[in-house]
Design a protein around this motif. Structure first.
Motif, mmCIF file in Angstrom:
data_model
loop_
_atom_site.group_PDB
_atom_site.id
_atom_site.type_symbol
_atom_site.label_atom_id
_atom_site.label_comp_id
_atom_site.label_asym_id
_atom_site.label_seq_id
_atom_site.Cartn_x
_atom_site.Cartn_y
_atom_site.Cartn_z
ATOM 1 N N HIS A 154 0.865 -1.203 0.000
ATOM 2 C CA HIS A 154 0.000 0.000 0.000
ATOM 3 C C HIS A 154 0.888 1.235 0.000
ATOM 4 O O HIS A 154 1.441 1.616 1.031
ATOM 5 N N HIS B 50 1.473 5.329 -2.046
ATOM 6 C CA HIS B 50 1.071 6.395 -2.980
ATOM 7 C C HIS B 50 2.390 7.025 -3.456
ATOM 8 O O HIS B 50 2.704 8.164 -3.119
ATOM 9 N N LYS C 64 -0.602 3.497 -5.907
ATOM 10 C CA LYS C 64 -1.949 3.963 -6.245
ATOM 11 C C LYS C 64 -1.907 5.280 -7.007
ATOM 12 O O LYS C 64 -1.006 6.096 -6.796
ATOM 13 N N HIS D 201 -9.587 1.873 1.365
ATOM 14 C CA HIS D 201 -9.136 2.614 2.543
ATOM 15 C C HIS D 201 -10.342 2.578 3.487
ATOM 16 O O HIS D 201 -11.350 3.255 3.230
ATOM 17 N N HIS E 167 -5.963 0.252 6.622
ATOM 18 C CA HIS E 167 -6.037 1.237 7.718
ATOM 19 C C HIS E 167 -6.609 0.576 8.970
ATOM 20 O O HIS E 167 -5.887 0.243 9.880
ATOM 21 N N ASP F 273 2.039 2.946 3.389
ATOM 22 C CA ASP F 273 1.107 4.011 2.984
ATOM 23 C C ASP F 273 1.899 5.252 2.553
ATOM 24 O O ASP F 273 1.422 6.382 2.720
HETATM 25 ZN ZN LIG Z 1 -3.340 5.142 1.503
#
Ligand SMILES: [Zn+2]
Length: 396
Positions: free
Chosen positions: A64, A66, A133, A231, A254, A305
């Motif tokens: 996960h 970004h 992502k 999420h 999460h 994340d």
């Molecule tokens: Zn995220």
């Protein structure tokens, strides 16, 4: 291309420990792994590569991130450190919108070189696979630009990359219903047709997408043959965890606000629960009780994340250490959460395992104890990183 990796002091596969091991690799795939004394005759004459009596672990998987973004939110970070909340900054027009403007303004080449530099940092810490992502473009063309950057990373850099289309928030310039229609009827089918993502993720929370909207997006994704994830339960309890589990999604991520009912749903449907310690700690939220989730039967993955707003950290190992120290996982469980279970969260259970027929993605640590990176906080104990049997990075 055949190689016999030998002089391995110990290996965690990750669920099994083998001492004094050897591993035979052909065309990047593991053909045999086990105790060196048990090495079959067939592999003994393969060209040998000595790992110098060092320990090895499966390559880490960050399921996960970004990773693709423009701009910088240092100012927001310092404001939050003075006491402003993430939600307050978002409502005042900061937060994600800063990153959206910068990401839209950046060219594809600029985003590629920024993401490449970040990916290289992850590689040095033993991360051989990353999920990345979209979600900072919001407009369809900017979302496609982000996903093309991830595709370029996969084609040109040494790690494995899995792109995910993220429904992040409704852009301010769009009507909500129109945006949802465009996302489901145009963007998702385009992404699927052009092979630009393997999954669709929805940020289902206050200020983002409702549970009804999330269901619509999931249905469109499944219709296009893409996997789904969410999420879920980060800021409020939305019900997204149960929804993604019931719709047979890959993972719910999460989980700070989840309940025992949510954990049961994850366990029942085999959906992975992904914990993101960076966001929990940086946003100063309560750390989830990972021991209770594990005891409820949830398969737990841990990821960075990595993003410019709430988890601007570059170390999956640090997240695994936090999952152990603050969440209650054993060191061995933390290792599995960043390797084999993270592979499951990508729908690729062969990744994150050192076993026959899996890709030879592994890290060599700088001493005989394979778990030593978990013990030495803040020190990179990785000596070499192999992806598909090829040396992808080494110290110096
Ligand atoms: Zn995220």
């Amino acid at each position: 291309m055949r190689f016999l990796f030998k002089d391995i002091s110990e290996v965690y596969t990750p669920l099994q420990r083998i001492g004094e091991a050897a591993m035979a690799v052909e065309e990047g795939i593991i053909r045999w792994i086990g105790a060196a004394d048990d090495l079959p005759e067939t592999y003994r004459n393969w060209p040998g590569i000595s790992l110098g009596n060092r320990g090895i672990l499966p390559g880490l998987i960050d399921c996960h991130t970004h990773l693709v973004w423009g701009g910088n939110r240092l100012d927001e970070y310092t404001r939050r450190a003075r006491g402003e909340s993430y939600e307050e900054i978002l409502e005042a027009g900061g937060g994600i919108y800063n990153t959206v403007m910068a990401t839209r303004a950046a060219s594809e080449d600029q985003l590629f070189s920024l993401a490449l530099e970040r990916a290289h940092h992850f590689l040095q810490e033993g991360v051989t696979t990353l999920e990345v992502k979209s979600g900072y473009g919001l407009e369809p063309e900017a979302e496609l630009k982000m996903l093309r950057v991830v595709k370029r990373l996969d084609q040109h850099f040494r790690q494995r990359f899995f792109p995910t289309l993220l429904a992040h928030v409704v852009p301010r310039e769009w009507d909500r219903v129109d945006y949802l229609r465009m996302f489901c009827n145009e963007l998702i089918p385009t992404v699927a047709r052009e092979n630009l993502a393997t999954a669709v993720d929805v940020f289902c929370d206050r200020g983002a997408f409702s549970i009804a909207e999330t269901r619509k997006i999931f249905e469109a994704a499944l219709d296009s043959g893409l996997a789904i994830k969410a999420h879920a339960e980060q800021l409020t309890h939305s019900g997204a965890t149960r929804l993604v589990a019931e719709m047979k999604g890959l993972s719910a991520d999460h989980l700070e606000q989840t309940t025992a009912d949510d954990w049961r749903a994850l366990a029942l449907h085999g959906t992975v629960g992904t914990i993101l310690p960076g966001a929990t700690v940086i946003l100063r939220k309560a750390f989830p009780d990972l021991g209770a989730m594990r005891d409820a039967g949830v398969a737990l993955a841990v990821a960075t994340d990595h993003n410019p707003g709430s988890s601007h950290l570059y170390s999956l190992m640090l997240c695994l250490q936090l999952a152990s120290a603050l969440g209650g996982l054993s060191v061995e469980e933390a290792l599995a959460s960043g390797t084999a279970t993270a592979g499951r969260a990508l729908g690729r259970p062969e990744l994150g395992n050192l076993k026959v027929a899996s890709p030879a993605d592994f890290v060599v640590v700088d001493g005989p104890d394979a778990l030593s990176p978990f013990y030495h906080w803040g020190k990179n104990c990785i000596k070499q990183v192999y992806v598909g049997g090829d040396l992808a990075w080494r110290v110096g």
